[in-house]
Design a protein around this motif. Structure first.
Motif, PDB file in Angstrom:
ATOM      1  N   SER A  27      -4.662  43.288  74.889  1.00 34.84           N
ATOM      2  CA  SER A  27      -3.713  42.220  75.214  1.00 34.84           C
ATOM      3  C   SER A  27      -3.102  42.364  76.610  1.00 34.84           C
ATOM      4  CB  SER A  27      -2.597  42.188  74.170  1.00 34.84           C
ATOM      5  OG  SER A  27      -3.111  41.869  72.895  1.00 34.84           O
ATOM      6  N   ASP A 104      -0.928  46.583  73.124  1.00 33.97           N
ATOM      7  CA  ASP A 104      -2.189  46.341  72.437  1.00 33.97           C
ATOM      8  C   ASP A 104      -1.879  45.693  71.102  1.00 33.97           C
ATOM      9  OD1 ASP A 104      -4.875  46.236  72.001  1.00 33.97           O
ATOM     10  OD2 ASP A 104      -5.208  48.401  72.002  1.00 33.97           O
ATOM     11  N   SER A 105      -2.808  44.902  70.612  1.00 37.50           N
ATOM     12  CA  SER A 105      -2.550  44.156  69.383  1.00 37.50           C
ATOM     13  C   SER A 105      -3.857  43.685  68.776  1.00 37.50           C
ATOM     14  CB  SER A 105      -1.658  42.944  69.686  1.00 37.50           C
ATOM     15  OG  SER A 105      -1.489  42.133  68.550  1.00 37.50           O
ATOM     16  N   GLY A 115       2.277  44.035  67.758  1.00 32.62           N
ATOM     17  CA  GLY A 115       1.370  44.993  68.376  1.00 32.62           C
ATOM     18  C   GLY A 115       2.081  46.310  68.599  1.00 32.62           C
TER      19      GLY A 115
END
Length: 307
Positions: A27, A104-105, A115
């Motif tokens: 992401s 991040d997710s 996330g």
């Protein structure tokens, strides 16, 4: 000393650089959702030492909180130790360190609560950011057509990765026009900062610099203000208009990457006599002594890597 980046610290482990890769769908890559620091490590009589490591780690954590991360996997102290680990692992004695906390997710949307935070740290040898020649002869700059962020549009106290699209636009424009760097104005039209440096002018022996209400609270900036006052200079934080720059006796910029660099031309106007001024030169010499462990008054600003 080696130029190589053999190892990256990624999520708590040293990883060979070529293996420190991320999935395309991370992401942070798509939305600029990360915060970072730029830190320098210098050769000193006690070995490699990181300049103001604690302050950089505190600002990194602050940036993450400002962006909106609620839970972070590491403390400032743990990340400081990781920075030292990266320098040792890459056998560097003088280098630039880049910690990055990024989002991040599994769900691709714009909600930080869906996330988690990840962390990477790299280190590499990096010489003078604006070039060795600029340290003495000075840099040529112009007032950018791009405005620095409004503090209610983007968080100006945080080193958020996405914020730097603003700097990239300004820097690229200035270099294409034949300058070395861009000076950016704030939304009210006053001088803010450069794309990666804080800015100072000298007039009648007094040092002036924009206040931090619309700029990043530079750690090198803070160090220079302290050193300048210890040298007997008066330092005033105030609003500066662009014409203040044109009639300055001296102008210089500071930053982790740039360190201390004179500015000898702005918008095709010669600043002072067109050469590095005496105040700038004095601060360059003093800063060099500080970061290389040659001034015991500032020993607390240096964290040795091997102790």
């Amino acid at each position: 000393m080696t130029d190589s980046q053999e190892y990256i610290w990624l999520d708590g482990e040293l990883v060979e650089s070529e293996k420190a890769t991320l999935p395309f769908m991370t992401s942070a890559l798509h939305y600029g959702l990360g915060v970072f620091e730029g830190i320098r490590c210098y050769e000193t009589p006690r070995g490699p030492a990181i300049f103001r490591l604690a302050e950089h780690m505190e600002r990194l954590i602050d940036s993450a909180r400002i962006l909106g991360f609620r839970d972070l996997p590491y403390t400032a102290e743990q990340l400081g130790e990781a920075c030292k680990t990266v320098v040792r692992a890459n056998r560097l004695t003088s280098c630039y360190i880049r910690p990055l906390i990024f989002f991040d997710s599994k769900v691709k949307n714009l909600n930080l609560d869906q996330g988690w935070a990840r962390v990477g740290i790299a280190a590499w040898y990096w010489g003078a950011y604006l070039g060795e020649e600029a340290l003495e002869k000075g840099a040529r700059m112009n007032i950018s057509s791009y405005t620095r962020h409004h503090p209610n549009v983007m968080m100006t106290k945080a080193k958020i990765t996405g914020n730097y699209a603003n700097s990239v636009l300004a820097k690229t424009e200035s270099v294409r026009l034949g300058f070395d760097e861009a000076i950016m104005l704030d939304p009210q039209g006053y001088v803010a900062e450069c794309t990666g440096e804080n800015l100072f002018i000298v007039r009648n022996g007094v040092i002036y610099t924009p206040g931090t209400w619309a700029v990043l609270e530079g750690i090198t900036r803070d160090a220079l203000i302290t050193v300048a006052r210890d040298l007997g200079y008066t330092v005033v934080e105030t609003q500066l208009s662009r014409d203040h720059l044109y009639i300055a006796d001296e102008c210089f910029v500071s930053g982790t990457a740039a360190e201390v660099v004179p500015v000898t031309e702005i918008d095709f106007r010669t600043i002072g006599n067109g050469r590095r001024g005496p105040v700038t030169h004095a601060l360059q010499k003093a800063f060099h002594a500080v970061v290389h462990g040659e001034d015991p008054r500032y020993a607390h600003w240096l964290t040795t890597v091997n102790e």
